[in-house]
Scaffold this active site. Structure first.
Site, PDB file in Angstrom:
ATOM      1  N   HIS A 120       3.172  -2.277   3.498  1.00 57.26           N
ATOM      2  CA  HIS A 120       3.289  -0.908   3.008  1.00 57.26           C
ATOM      3  C   HIS A 120       4.665  -0.704   2.378  1.00 57.26           C
ATOM      4  CE1 HIS A 120       0.057  -0.783   5.968  1.00 57.26           C
ATOM      5  NE2 HIS A 120      -0.411   0.256   5.313  1.00 57.26           N
TER       6      HIS A 120
ATOM      7  N   ASP B   9       0.815  -1.218   0.000  1.00 61.12           N
ATOM      8  CA  ASP B   9       0.000   0.000   0.000  1.00 61.12           C
ATOM      9  C   ASP B   9       0.849   1.269   0.000  1.00 61.12           C
ATOM     10  OD1 ASP B   9      -2.109  -1.732   0.189  1.00 61.12           O
ATOM     11  OD2 ASP B   9      -2.983  -0.828   1.992  1.00 61.12           O
TER      12      ASP B   9
END
Length: 282
Positions: free
Chosen positions: A243, A96
């Site tokens: 992430h 992400d």
């Protein structure tokens, strides 16, 4: 209130309305002759200059998805996906935000060396900030998804605000790499409610991608901790949330080695979903 399909058209600042009206005017007025369906209805234009894109709302025959260079995202029902059953030993690694270019580059390098695919949910602003990496991600065959433009908590926005966030990211990917993130969407912070699901569906995203493995790498606990958390929780059919940040990039070699030792195969979300059945509840 029902919402129109989201139609996204690149435009120049000087000739927004004129350019879009000219393109829409080329659409056939009798769609039945071409697509065997009902004729096109009238269209309305709505500009949002601050967001840097233009939305053109049309009511199109169901047979049409792309006409005269206009991309149409049809309203659908957005449904959460937490993991996938029946997909063998496959798992999906998802990344992400995309806030750190060096980490993004490192993750792509590592996946490329091992001939592996993953999935990327970048915010639209980062797609525009790092266009070369965005294009490389697409060229490598990774799945991409929408993660909103400015990464807000979507539950705090109205329907129009949510749609602007999604449309801004669609526009960013289209301008940078000629691709749309539809059908995959992941809400920032994993925050959603029925209101968010309705707005996401209105913009044509059926696959509302959540996860079942979260190492909370955003808190930067160290690369060893990130790898350990992933490997202790992952199982066949898992969707792993991570992430793009330096510690996660540093943890990736250990994660990939650990998956290999467990006979788990990292694949794209597209492949994972094609091979099994989505699990809709945690």
């Amino acid at each position: 209130m029902a919402h129109a399909s989201c139609v996204h058209v690149p435009f120049t600042a000087e000739k927004r309305s004129a350019a879009v009206r000219a393109r829409l005017a080329t659409l056939p007025r009798d769609a039945a002759k071409v697509a065997g369906a009902s004729a096109l209805a009238d269209y309305k234009l709505n500009e949002n200059i601050d967001a840097g894109y233009l939305q053109a709302s049309l009511d199109l025959s169901p047979a049409w998805n792309v006409l005269a260079g206009v991309r149409v995202e049809r309203p659908t029902t957005a449904r959460p996906i937490f993991r996938v059953n029946g997909a063998g030993r496959r798992v999906a690694l998802t990344f992400d935000d995309c806030n750190f270019d060096d980490a993004w580059r490192s993750i792509l390098d590592q996946l490329e060396r091992r001939h592996l695919l993953a999935s990327f949910f970048c915010s639209g602003v980062m797609v525009n900030r790092f266009p070369a990496l965005a294009r490389r991600t697409v060229a490598a065959g990774h799945t991409i998804g929408d993660h909103a433009y400015f990464h807000p908590n979507l539950t705090r926005l109205g329907i129009d605000g949510i749609e602007r966030e999604l449309e801004g990211t669609i526009h960013a990917w289209w301008n940078v790499a000629g691709i749309t993130p539809v059908p995959y969407m992941r809400p920032p912070y994993g925050a959603y409610d029925a209101h968010v699901l309705r707005a996401v569906g209105a913009c044509g995203f059926p696959d509302f991608v959540m996860w079942d493995v979260d190492p909370t790498d955003w808190s930067k606990p160290g690369s060893g901790v990130i790898a350990s958390r992933v490997l202790s929780r992952v199982r066949p059919g898992s969707i792993v949330l991570m992430h793009i940040q330096p510690q996660t990039a540093a943890a990736l070699p250990a994660i990939l080695a650990g998956l290999r030792s467990r006979n788990l195969i990292p694949v794209s979300l597209e492949e994972l979903l094609a091979k099994g059945t989505p699990v809709r509840t945690r």
